[in-house]
Design a protein around this motif. Structure first.
Motif, PDB file in Angstrom:
ATOM      1  N   ASP A   1      35.382  68.868  64.411  1.00 18.34           N
ATOM      2  CA  ASP A   1      35.036  69.134  65.808  1.00 18.34           C
ATOM      3  C   ASP A   1      34.605  67.846  66.513  1.00 18.34           C
ATOM      4  O   ASP A   1      34.988  67.599  67.662  1.00 18.34           O
ATOM      5  CB  ASP A   1      33.927  70.182  65.910  1.00 18.34           C
ATOM      6  CG  ASP A   1      34.419  71.592  65.622  1.00 18.34           C
ATOM      7  OD1 ASP A   1      35.650  71.828  65.691  1.00 18.34           O
ATOM      8  OD2 ASP A   1      33.568  72.459  65.334  1.00 18.34           O
ATOM      9  N   GLN A   2      33.813  67.019  65.829  1.00 19.54           N
ATOM     10  CA  GLN A   2      33.396  65.731  66.402  1.00 19.54           C
ATOM     11  C   GLN A   2      34.615  64.844  66.644  1.00 19.54           C
ATOM     12  O   GLN A   2      34.707  64.163  67.671  1.00 19.54           O
ATOM     13  CB  GLN A   2      32.417  65.012  65.477  1.00 19.54           C
ATOM     14  CG  GLN A   2      31.066  65.651  65.374  1.00 19.54           C
ATOM     15  CD  GLN A   2      30.206  64.992  64.299  1.00 19.54           C
ATOM     16  OE1 GLN A   2      30.695  64.278  63.432  1.00 19.54           O
ATOM     17  NE2 GLN A   2      28.911  65.262  64.348  1.00 19.54           N
ATOM     18  N   LEU A   3      35.518  64.853  65.704  1.00 21.51           N
ATOM     19  CA  LEU A   3      36.734  64.047  65.808  1.00 21.51           C
ATOM     20  C   LEU A   3      37.564  64.479  67.014  1.00 21.51           C
ATOM     21  O   LEU A   3      38.013  63.649  67.807  1.00 21.51           O
ATOM     22  CB  LEU A   3      37.526  64.193  64.512  1.00 21.51           C
ATOM     23  CG  LEU A   3      38.689  63.275  64.258  1.00 21.51           C
ATOM     24  CD1 LEU A   3      38.259  61.822  64.292  1.00 21.51           C
ATOM     25  CD2 LEU A   3      39.302  63.600  62.905  1.00 21.51           C
ATOM     26  N   ARG A   4      37.770  65.798  67.164  1.00 28.44           N
ATOM     27  CA  ARG A   4      38.505  66.312  68.326  1.00 28.44           C
ATOM     28  C   ARG A   4      37.840  65.843  69.627  1.00 28.44           C
ATOM     29  O   ARG A   4      38.508  65.385  70.561  1.00 28.44           O
ATOM     30  CB  ARG A   4      38.537  67.841  68.314  1.00 28.44           C
ATOM     31  CG  ARG A   4      39.575  68.429  67.435  1.00 28.44           C
ATOM     32  CD  ARG A   4      39.596  69.962  67.596  1.00 28.44           C
ATOM     33  NE  ARG A   4      40.137  70.547  66.402  1.00 28.44           N
ATOM     34  CZ  ARG A   4      39.421  71.005  65.371  1.00 28.44           C
ATOM     35  NH1 ARG A   4      38.109  70.979  65.396  1.00 28.44           N
ATOM     36  NH2 ARG A   4      40.020  71.512  64.320  1.00 28.44           N
ATOM     37  N   GLY A   5      36.528  65.988  69.686  1.00 25.30           N
ATOM     38  CA  GLY A   5      35.790  65.607  70.882  1.00 25.30           C
ATOM     39  C   GLY A   5      35.863  64.123  71.186  1.00 25.30           C
ATOM     40  O   GLY A   5      35.899  63.711  72.346  1.00 25.30           O
ATOM     41  N   ALA A   6      35.894  63.304  70.146  1.00 20.98           N
ATOM     42  CA  ALA A   6      35.964  61.850  70.331  1.00 20.98           C
ATOM     43  C   ALA A   6      37.349  61.410  70.778  1.00 20.98           C
ATOM     44  O   ALA A   6      37.478  60.467  71.564  1.00 20.98           O
ATOM     45  CB  ALA A   6      35.583  61.138  69.035  1.00 20.98           C
ATOM     46  N   LEU A   7      38.378  62.066  70.304  1.00 19.47           N
ATOM     47  CA  LEU A   7      39.744  61.642  70.615  1.00 19.47           C
ATOM     48  C   LEU A   7      40.265  62.214  71.931  1.00 19.47           C
ATOM     49  O   LEU A   7      41.042  61.560  72.626  1.00 19.47           O
ATOM     50  CB  LEU A   7      40.687  62.020  69.479  1.00 19.47           C
ATOM     51  CG  LEU A   7      40.431  61.305  68.148  1.00 19.47           C
ATOM     52  CD1 LEU A   7      41.371  61.824  67.079  1.00 19.47           C
ATOM     53  CD2 LEU A   7      40.546  59.802  68.302  1.00 19.47           C
ATOM     54  N   ALA A   8      39.844  63.414  72.287  1.00 20.11           N
ATOM     55  CA  ALA A   8      40.382  64.092  73.469  1.00 20.11           C
ATOM     56  C   ALA A   8      40.314  63.255  74.747  1.00 20.11           C
ATOM     57  O   ALA A   8      41.302  63.214  75.497  1.00 20.11           O
ATOM     58  CB  ALA A   8      39.689  65.442  73.663  1.00 20.11           C
ATOM     59  N   PRO A   9      39.209  62.566  75.030  1.00 16.73           N
ATOM     60  CA  PRO A   9      39.162  61.791  76.282  1.00 16.73           C
ATOM     61  C   PRO A   9      40.216  60.690  76.382  1.00 16.73           C
ATOM     62  O   PRO A   9      40.573  60.276  77.488  1.00 16.73           O
ATOM     63  CB  PRO A   9      37.756  61.185  76.278  1.00 16.73           C
ATOM     64  CG  PRO A   9      36.958  62.065  75.390  1.00 16.73           C
ATOM     65  CD  PRO A   9      37.924  62.558  74.349  1.00 16.73           C
ATOM     66  N   HIS A  10      40.736  60.243  75.276  1.00 19.78           N
ATOM     67  CA  HIS A  10      41.751  59.186  75.279  1.00 19.78           C
ATOM     68  C   HIS A  10      43.133  59.703  75.679  1.00 19.78           C
ATOM     69  O   HIS A  10      44.058  58.909  75.889  1.00 19.78           O
ATOM     70  CB  HIS A  10      41.824  58.510  73.901  1.00 19.78           C
ATOM     71  CG  HIS A  10      40.562  57.796  73.561  1.00 19.78           C
ATOM     72  ND1 HIS A  10      40.300  56.509  73.968  1.00 19.78           N
ATOM     73  CD2 HIS A  10      39.472  58.213  72.880  1.00 19.78           C
ATOM     74  CE1 HIS A  10      39.106  56.151  73.541  1.00 19.78           C
ATOM     75  NE2 HIS A  10      38.584  57.168  72.875  1.00 19.78           N
ATOM     76  N   PHE A  11      43.259  61.022  75.795  1.00 22.88           N
ATOM     77  CA  PHE A  11      44.566  61.621  76.069  1.00 22.88           C
ATOM     78  C   PHE A  11      44.547  62.523  77.298  1.00 22.88           C
ATOM     79  O   PHE A  11      45.450  63.346  77.476  1.00 22.88           O
ATOM     80  CB  PHE A  11      45.048  62.397  74.840  1.00 22.88           C
ATOM     81  CG  PHE A  11      45.268  61.514  73.646  1.00 22.88           C
ATOM     82  CD1 PHE A  11      46.483  60.876  73.450  1.00 22.88           C
ATOM     83  CD2 PHE A  11      44.236  61.287  72.745  1.00 22.88           C
ATOM     84  CE1 PHE A  11      46.674  60.037  72.372  1.00 22.88           C
ATOM     85  CE2 PHE A  11      44.430  60.435  71.651  1.00 22.88           C
ATOM     86  CZ  PHE A  11      45.644  59.814  71.468  1.00 22.88           C
ATOM     87  N   THR A  12      43.557  62.367  78.166  1.00 31.16           N
ATOM     88  CA  THR A  12      43.448  63.249  79.337  1.00 31.16           C
ATOM     89  C   THR A  12      44.611  63.086  80.313  1.00 31.16           C
ATOM     90  O   THR A  12      44.926  64.019  81.048  1.00 31.16           O
ATOM     91  CB  THR A  12      42.111  63.027  80.080  1.00 31.16           C
ATOM     92  OG1 THR A  12      42.017  61.657  80.446  1.00 31.16           O
ATOM     93  CG2 THR A  12      40.933  63.442  79.232  1.00 31.16           C
ATOM     94  N   ASP A  13      45.241  61.927  80.335  1.00 30.15           N
ATOM     95  CA  ASP A  13      46.346  61.687  81.262  1.00 30.15           C
ATOM     96  C   ASP A  13      47.701  62.114  80.707  1.00 30.15           C
ATOM     97  O   ASP A  13      48.720  61.986  81.393  1.00 30.15           O
ATOM     98  CB  ASP A  13      46.422  60.204  81.644  1.00 30.15           C
ATOM     99  CG  ASP A  13      45.224  59.767  82.462  1.00 30.15           C
ATOM    100  OD1 ASP A  13      44.563  60.640  83.065  1.00 30.15           O
ATOM    101  OD2 ASP A  13      44.929  58.558  82.484  1.00 30.15           O
ATOM    102  N   LEU A  14      47.723  62.645  79.508  1.00 25.76           N
ATOM    103  CA  LEU A  14      48.990  63.030  78.888  1.00 25.76           C
ATOM    104  C   LEU A  14      49.521  64.306  79.543  1.00 25.76           C
ATOM    105  O   LEU A  14      48.779  65.276  79.730  1.00 25.76           O
ATOM    106  CB  LEU A  14      48.754  63.267  77.389  1.00 25.76           C
ATOM    107  CG  LEU A  14      49.879  62.976  76.424  1.00 25.76           C
ATOM    108  CD1 LEU A  14      50.375  61.543  76.579  1.00 25.76           C
ATOM    109  CD2 LEU A  14      49.404  63.184  75.006  1.00 25.76           C
ATOM    110  N   ASP A  15      50.804  64.307  79.872  1.00 27.53           N
ATOM    111  CA  ASP A  15      51.410  65.504  80.458  1.00 27.53           C
ATOM    112  C   ASP A  15      51.938  66.418  79.347  1.00 27.53           C
ATOM    113  O   ASP A  15      51.834  66.102  78.160  1.00 27.53           O
ATOM    114  CB  ASP A  15      52.513  65.125  81.458  1.00 27.53           C
ATOM    115  CG  ASP A  15      53.680  64.377  80.809  1.00 27.53           C
ATOM    116  OD1 ASP A  15      53.766  64.307  79.568  1.00 27.53           O
ATOM    117  OD2 ASP A  15      54.515  63.853  81.567  1.00 27.53           O
ATOM    118  N   ASP A  16      52.501  67.544  79.741  1.00 25.57           N
ATOM    119  CA  ASP A  16      53.001  68.517  78.761  1.00 25.57           C
ATOM    120  C   ASP A  16      54.064  67.913  77.847  1.00 25.57           C
ATOM    121  O   ASP A  16      54.099  68.216  76.650  1.00 25.57           O
ATOM    122  CB  ASP A  16      53.562  69.761  79.465  1.00 25.57           C
ATOM    123  CG  ASP A  16      52.469  70.629  80.079  1.00 25.57           C
ATOM    124  OD1 ASP A  16      51.284  70.455  79.710  1.00 25.57           O
ATOM    125  OD2 ASP A  16      52.799  71.484  80.925  1.00 25.57           O
TER     126      ASP A  16
END
Length: 147
Positions: free
Chosen positions: A108-123
């Motif tokens: 869960d920590q890993l998901r939370g740490a990585l998610a902000p790096h991919f906010t601009d990714l489209d579908d």
């Protein structure tokens, strides 16, 4: 200089990017545990109890290194270590409920740490990641160990 990328070059780029993601995750989660601990817990959760030597081989850790790691993990209550009923010289390592809980918290920590790096990714980008993840998972699946 422009050059043609081969399939092997793409695989290399994935490996290098995965290492970069690992560094980002380690820095942002501020998790001090060695990556071998999380890898070992995932193996045990997915494949059940394993011989210590098999764990060392699968995790790409030396047997003495795995013995030390398992000792630390036993002390922390993350794994159990028992003699193999068929050969008392062999140790069987299994994940404990506390190990499962710790692994889930780390993921869960890993998901939370990585998610902000991919906010601009489209579908389409997410679809490409899903396809790559499926292919890598299938190509690197650990074979079941027969005891």
């Amino acid at each position: 200089m422009l050059f043609s990328m081969t399939r092997e070059d793409d695989l290399l780029r994935l490996v290098v990017a995965a290492h970069a993601l690992t560094r980002v995750a380690a820095n942002e989660t501020r998790n001090e545990a060695p990556s071998a601990q999380w890898r070992t817990l995932r193996i045990l959760r997915e494949h059940g109890p394993q011989r210590l030597g098999e764990l060392a081989t699968i995790s790409r850790v030396s047997q003495p290194g795995m013995t030390r790691l398992i000792g630390q993990m036993v002390s922390a209550g993350l794994v159990s270590r028992d003699a193999d009923p068929s050969d008392a010289r062999v140790q069987i390592v299994g994940i404990t409920d506390a190990g499962i809980d710790a692994l889930d918290v780390w993921l869960d920590q890993l998901r939370g740490a990585l998610a902000p790096h991919f906010t601009d990714l489209d579908d389409a980008g997410w679809a490409a990641i899903a396809t790559a993840a499926d292919a890598l998972d299938a190509a690197t699946r650990i074979p079941e160990v027969v005891r």
